[in-house]
Design a protein around this motif. Structure first.
Motif, PDB file in Angstrom:
ATOM      1  N   ASP A 182      -9.502 -15.576  -3.837  1.00  0.00           N
ATOM      2  CA  ASP A 182     -10.626 -14.893  -3.187  1.00  0.00           C
ATOM      3  C   ASP A 182     -10.350 -14.679  -1.696  1.00  0.00           C
ATOM      4  O   ASP A 182     -10.714 -13.637  -1.128  1.00  0.00           O
ATOM      5  N   LEU A 183      -9.715 -15.658  -1.066  1.00  0.00           N
ATOM      6  CA  LEU A 183      -9.415 -15.537   0.359  1.00  0.00           C
ATOM      7  C   LEU A 183      -8.437 -14.399   0.610  1.00  0.00           C
ATOM      8  O   LEU A 183      -8.631 -13.580   1.527  1.00  0.00           O
ATOM      9  N   ASN A 184      -7.388 -14.340  -0.199  1.00  0.00           N
ATOM     10  CA  ASN A 184      -6.416 -13.257  -0.017  1.00  0.00           C
ATOM     11  C   ASN A 184      -7.058 -11.895  -0.283  1.00  0.00           C
ATOM     12  O   ASN A 184      -6.775 -10.913   0.422  1.00  0.00           O
ATOM     13  N   PRO A 258       5.071 -22.646  -9.773  1.00  0.00           N
ATOM     14  CA  PRO A 258       5.310 -21.859  -8.553  1.00  0.00           C
ATOM     15  C   PRO A 258       4.099 -21.030  -8.130  1.00  0.00           C
ATOM     16  O   PRO A 258       4.142 -20.338  -7.115  1.00  0.00           O
ATOM     17  N   ALA A 259       2.997 -21.069  -8.889  1.00  0.00           N
ATOM     18  CA  ALA A 259       1.840 -20.218  -8.601  1.00  0.00           C
ATOM     19  C   ALA A 259       1.239 -20.525  -7.228  1.00  0.00           C
ATOM     20  O   ALA A 259       0.838 -19.612  -6.495  1.00  0.00           O
ATOM     21  N   LEU A 260       1.161 -21.815  -6.856  1.00  0.00           N
ATOM     22  CA  LEU A 260       0.563 -22.176  -5.567  1.00  0.00           C
ATOM     23  C   LEU A 260       1.369 -21.590  -4.426  1.00  0.00           C
ATOM     24  O   LEU A 260       0.809 -21.009  -3.489  1.00  0.00           O
ATOM     25  N   MET A 261       2.697 -21.714  -4.507  1.00  0.00           N
ATOM     26  CA  MET A 261       3.533 -21.207  -3.424  1.00  0.00           C
ATOM     27  C   MET A 261       3.417 -19.691  -3.314  1.00  0.00           C
ATOM     28  O   MET A 261       3.457 -19.126  -2.210  1.00  0.00           O
ATOM     29  N   GLN A 262       3.233 -19.032  -4.441  1.00  0.00           N
ATOM     30  CA  GLN A 262       3.071 -17.581  -4.407  1.00  0.00           C
ATOM     31  C   GLN A 262       1.790 -17.186  -3.677  1.00  0.00           C
ATOM     32  O   GLN A 262       1.781 -16.241  -2.875  1.00  0.00           O
ATOM     33  N   GLN A 263       0.723 -17.914  -3.934  1.00  0.00           N
ATOM     34  CA  GLN A 263      -0.539 -17.627  -3.251  1.00  0.00           C
ATOM     35  C   GLN A 263      -0.431 -17.910  -1.750  1.00  0.00           C
ATOM     36  O   GLN A 263      -0.955 -17.155  -0.922  1.00  0.00           O
ATOM     37  N   LEU A 264       0.245 -19.002  -1.393  1.00  0.00           N
ATOM     38  CA  LEU A 264       0.389 -19.344   0.019  1.00  0.00           C
ATOM     39  C   LEU A 264       1.280 -18.343   0.742  1.00  0.00           C
ATOM     40  O   LEU A 264       1.027 -17.998   1.909  1.00  0.00           O
ATOM     41  N   ASP A 265       2.333 -17.872   0.071  1.00  0.00           N
ATOM     42  CA  ASP A 265       3.174 -16.830   0.682  1.00  0.00           C
ATOM     43  C   ASP A 265       2.360 -15.563   0.921  1.00  0.00           C
ATOM     44  O   ASP A 265       2.511 -14.898   1.959  1.00  0.00           O
ATOM     45  N   ARG A 266       1.515 -15.241  -0.024  1.00  0.00           N
ATOM     46  CA  ARG A 266       0.641 -14.069   0.134  1.00  0.00           C
ATOM     47  C   ARG A 266      -0.324 -14.265   1.311  1.00  0.00           C
ATOM     48  O   ARG A 266      -0.537 -13.343   2.110  1.00  0.00           O
ATOM     49  N   LEU A 267      -0.860 -15.488   1.442  1.00  0.00           N
ATOM     50  CA  LEU A 267      -1.768 -15.786   2.550  1.00  0.00           C
ATOM     51  C   LEU A 267      -1.043 -15.669   3.889  1.00  0.00           C
ATOM     52  O   LEU A 267      -1.561 -15.071   4.849  1.00  0.00           O
ATOM     53  N   ASP A 268       0.161 -16.237   3.973  1.00  0.00           N
ATOM     54  CA  ASP A 268       0.924 -16.161   5.232  1.00  0.00           C
ATOM     55  C   ASP A 268       1.205 -14.715   5.620  1.00  0.00           C
ATOM     56  O   ASP A 268       1.112 -14.342   6.804  1.00  0.00           O
TER      57      ASP A 268
END
Length: 675
Positions: A182-184, A258-268
Motif C-alpha cells: 500500500d505504501l509503494n 525474496p518477496a520482502l527484499m523486492q518490496q523494499l527495493d521498490r520502496l527505495d
C-alpha cells in the motif's frame, strides 16, 4: 490536532538573561577595531562566564560524532547470523551423534554436508536453505536467522520494527507485506500527481501504527522515510565489499522469501525518485569494537547526519547565516535535534544564546543603520561608559584609600541636577521633584502611601565654573602597534560619559591626531579602525583644541593630550600635511606655538605620556614646563583613571600636589561622579 511533549525549556523561574557582560565584551571588541556585527558574533561563539557559547556546542557535537565512529563497527548483523548458524550446526551435530536409529549412510552424508559448509555465513545459509534439520533446536536457530534478517531489513527503513516483529506470526508478516504494498502504491500515485489528502488519510488510518513519527501529511511521511532509507544506503556504502556481498546474499533469505527484499527495493527506488536531495551516496569510516545491526546502524548513520547538520547550523548561526535579526540567526539551529543528540541542557544553552541575542536587540543596545550595518546605539555607549567609569573609580579609590562616594559636595551652588536619594546622602531634598514622583506613583497605585522613600530625589550642588575640555588622543601607527588602541578609546568613552552624565555644563571636544587631526563624535572614535599610516600631527590637534576653547570664551579651558610619540607632522598653510622622521624643527616649532596659544587662552594642560622612550620623556617634560602643565606617565591600563582624575583635579583648580608625574588631588569634593 494538539501535540504534547515533555517540557525542555530550562528553568522557568530562572532570571532573565543579563546583557551587561555581553555588552561590555562587544564594546571592547568594537574598540579593538571589530565591527559591532563581528563583535556580537565573537561573543556568541565564545560565550560568557556563565553562558555556553556556540564554539563549545560545536565542540560537543564533534566529540559526539567522533565517539560514535570510534565505538562502533558494522558487523553486528553478520555476527548475529554467524552465531545463530554456529548454534544450528552444533545442535544438528549433537542430534546426529545421539540418534542411534538413523541410517549410517544418511548420517555420514549429513555430517559431510555440515563439514563442507563454506566459510561465508551468507553462502552457508544459502547452502542449508533446503536442509532437512533433524534437531528441533537447530531448526529453530536456523529459522531465527531468516526472521532476524527480515526484522533487520525492515528496521532499516522503519525504526522499531526489529523489536515489534520479534516472535511475529505469519499474520503479522502478512500485515507488513500489505503495508509495504500500500505504501509503494501511495508513493507511486503521489509521484504521478494523482493522490489527494484522502489517500494519505486512508493509508494512515490503516497502517498508522507503523509510523511513530506521526506524520501529518504525505510530505512529512516522505521526509521521515527518505531520511531513514538514505541512512540505510549510507550504511551499506560504509561497508566493505565483502560485507555488502554477504548482506545482499543473505537478504534473499529474509522471512524465507525474496518477496520482502523486492518490496523494499521498490520502496527505495520510489524514495530516491521523490527525495533526490537526500544524501544517498555518502559513507563513514567506523573503527570501534561494538557491532551494529542493520537497524541500529541505520540509526547511528541518522545520528551522524544530524550531527553534521548541527555542526553546519552552529557555524552558520555564528557567522550570521544571512540573518537580519542581529548578528546570528538561531532559527538555523534545530533545537529538538540538538536536545536529541546532546541532551536537553545543550538545547537550553542554545536557547539562552538566542534569548541573549534577542535581548541585546530589544534593549536598544544594537540597531541597524540605513546601510544595513549593525551599530552600537547611544544607549549602549552610555552603558559602556558607565562600566568604564566604575572601573576608573575602583582604580582611583584604590590608590587614594577612598571609597566610591556619591556626595555632590557639602557646599556649593545648586547644579540644577537631581538624582534619587540613596542611603548616606546628606544633600537637600528637591521637594517639587519628590512630590511629583509621589503623584505619578499614586496614579497607578491609588492605595499607596502619599510619599515613599523611592520618591525622594536630592539636589546636587557644585562649586565650579563651566569647563571647555579638549581631549587630544594619538591615533598614529605606534598606538595601534604597541597595544594602546583600546585603552585610548576606553579613556575617551569614560571621560565622555563622565562629562555627559555628571558635568553637563562642561563641553568636551574629542580630537584624534595621526598624520592629520580631526574632531570626532564618540561613536566615530570608538568604532575607529587602527590606522597604520605614520605621523603624529600634534600641531593640527592643538589648532582644533584652541578653536574649541575660543568657541567657549567664558569657560575654563582644560587641555588633555594622550600620546606615545614626538610630533612628526604638521599642517602647512596650504592645508597639506608635512611629515618627517626624525621630527623636523619646523614641526616642533609649530606645535610649541599652538601650545603657547593654548596657555594664553588660560588652558590647564596635562600630558599623558605612554611608553618609556627617554627622548619622548624629555620632550614632553620640556613642553609641560613651558606652559606650567603636568606630565603623567601611566601604564596603558591606568590611562582612563589618569585622564579622568586629571580632569577632576583641573576643574577644582588643583595642579596636583605631587609635581610632574603625580596624579594630583583627583577627588577633591567630587567623589560623586561615578555611579
Amino acid at each position: 490536532m494538539s501535540r504534547y511533549r515533555r517540557y525542555d525549556g530550562g528553568d522557568p523561574l530562572a532570571p532573565p538573561v543579563d546583557i551587561a557582560e555581553a555588552l561590555d565584551a562587544i564594546g571592547e571588541e568594537v574598540m579593538a577595531g571589530y565591527s559591532p556585527e563581528r563583535a556580537l558574533q565573537e561573543f556568541l561563539r565564545r560565550g560568557g562566564s556563565d553562558q555556553t557559547g556556540l564554539d563549545d556546542l560545536a565542540r560537543r557535537v564533534a566529540e559526539r560524532r567522533r565517539e560514535l565512529l570510534q565505538r562502533h563497527n558494522l558487523d553486528g548483523t553478520l555476527n548475529e547470523v554467524r552465531e545463530l548458524l554456529d548454534k544450528a550446526v552444533l545442535e544438528e551435530r549433537k542430534q546426529l551423534a545421539r540418534d542411534a536409529m538413523m541410517d549410517d549412510g544418511d548420517r555420514a552424508f549429513r555430517e559431510m554436508r555440515l563439514e563442507s559448509l563454506p566459510d561465508s555465513p551468507a553462502a552457508a545459509v544459502t547452502e542449508l536453505s533446503d536442509y532437512d534439520w533433524q534437531s528441533r533446536e537447530a531448526r529453530e536457530a536456523f529459522e531465527q536467522i531468516k526472521d532476524l534478517l527480515g526484522r533487520e531489513l525492515l528496521d532499516q527503513r522503519f525504526a522499531g520494527m526489529k523489536q515489534a516483529l520479534e516472535n511475529a506470526s505469519d499474520a503479522d508478516r502478512q500485515a507488513i507485506d500489505e503495508m509495504l504494498s500500500d505504501l509503494n502504491d501511495l508513493l507511486e500515485k503521489h509521484a504521478r500527481g494523482e493522490d489527494g489528502p484522502d489517500d494519505f488519510a486512508e493509508f494512515m488510518a490503516k497502517h498508522g501504527q507503523h509510523f511513530p513519527e506521526n506524520p501529518q501529511n504525505i510530505d512529512e511521511l516522505l521526509d521521515a522515510l527518505a531520511q531513514r532509507s538514505a541512512a540505510a544506503q549510507r550504511m551499506l556504502n560504509s561497508m566493505s565489499a565483502e560485507q555488502r556481498a554477504e548482506l545482499m546474499q543473505l537478504s534473499a533469505q529474509a522471512f524465507g522469501s525474496p518477496a520482502l527484499m523486492q518490496q523494499l527495493d521498490r520502496l527505495d527506488a520510489n524514495l530516491m525518485s521523490l527525495r533526490p536531495g537526500e544524501d544517498w551516496g555518502g559513507s563513514e569510516q567506523f573503527g570501534g569494537g561494538e557491532g551494529l545491526g542493520l537497524g541500529d546502524g541505520t540509526g547511528v548513520l541518522q545520528d551522524l547526519a544530524d550531527l553534521d547538520a548541527l555542526a553546519d547550523q552552529l557555524a552558520q548561526s555564528g557567522n550570521g547565516g544571512g540573518a537580519r535579526l542581529g548578528s546570528a540567526d538561531f532559527s538555523w539551529v534545530d533545537l529538538d535535534k540538538l536536545a536529541r543528540q546532546l541532551g536537553n541542557e545543550a538545547a537550553v544553552d542554545a536557547r539562552k544564546l538566542q534569548e541573549l541575542e534577542r535581548a541585546l536587540r530589544e534593549s536598544g543596545a544594537l540597531e541597524r543603520g540605513f546601510d544595513g550595518e549593525l551599530r552600537l546605539t547611544p544607549k549602549a555607549m552610555r552603558q559602556l561608559g558607565k562600566a568604564l567609569l566604575r572601573d576608573v573609580a575602583q582604580r582611583l579609590s584604590g590608590r587614594q584609600g577612598q571609597r566610591d562616594l556619591r556626595q555632590a559636595g557639602a557646599a556649593g551652588d545648586l547644579s540644577g541636577a537631581t538624582r534619587p536619594w540613596e542611603f548616606g546622602d546628606t544633600e537637600p531634598w528637591d521637594l517639587p521633584r519628590t512630590l511629583l514622583n509621589g503623584v505619578l506613583r499614586r496614579a497607578g497605585d491609588h492605595g499607596g502611601p502619599m510619599l515613599a522613600i523611592d520618591d525622594v530625589e536630592i539636589a546636587e550642588t557644585e562649586a565650579r565654573t563651566q569647563a571647555a575640555v579638549a581631549l587630544c588622543v594619538d591615533t598614529s601607527f605606534s598606538m595601534a602597534m604597541d597595544g594602546r588602541w583600546v585603552p585610548m578609546k576606553q579613556t575617551a568613552l569614560a571621560l565622555h560619559t563622565l562629562i555627559g552624565t555628571r558635568f553637563r555644563g562642561d563641553d568636551l571636544e574629542l580630537i584624534g591626531f595621526g598624520r592629520h587631526a580631526q574632531t570626532m563624535r564618540i561613536e566615530e572614535l570608538t568604532a575607529l579602525d587602527a590606522r597604520w599610516a605614520k605621523g603624529t600631527n600634534l600641531h593640527h590637534a592643538l589648532l582644533l583644541a584652541n578653536r574649541h576653547f575660543r568657541k567657549h570664551p567664558n569657560a575654563q579651558p582644560v587641555l588633555l593630550i594622550v600620546t606615545d610619540g614626538e610630533p612628526t607632522s604638521h599642517l602647512e598653510s596650504s592645508g597639506d600635511v608635512f611629515f618627517s622622521y626624525p621630527p623636523h624643527p619646523m614641526t616642533i616649532a609649530l606645535a610649541v606655538r599652538e601650545l603657547d596659544n593654548a596657555r594664553r587662552l588660560g588652558a590647564q594642560t596635562t600630558f599623558f605620556r605612554l611608553g618609556d622612550d627617554p627622548g619622548l620623556a624629555r620632550f614632553i617634560e620640556s613642553m609641560a614646563r613651558r606652559v606650567e602643565g603636568t606630565v603623567i606617565a601611566p601604564e596603558s591600563d591606568d590611562l582612563g583613571a589618569a585622564v579622568v582624575g586629571s580632569y577632576l583635579g583641573s576643574r577644582q583648580g588643583s595642579r596636583g600636589s605631587g609635581g610632574p608625574g603625580s596624579y594630583g588631588d583627583w577627588f577633591g569634593s567630587r567623589g560623586f561622579w561615578v555611579g
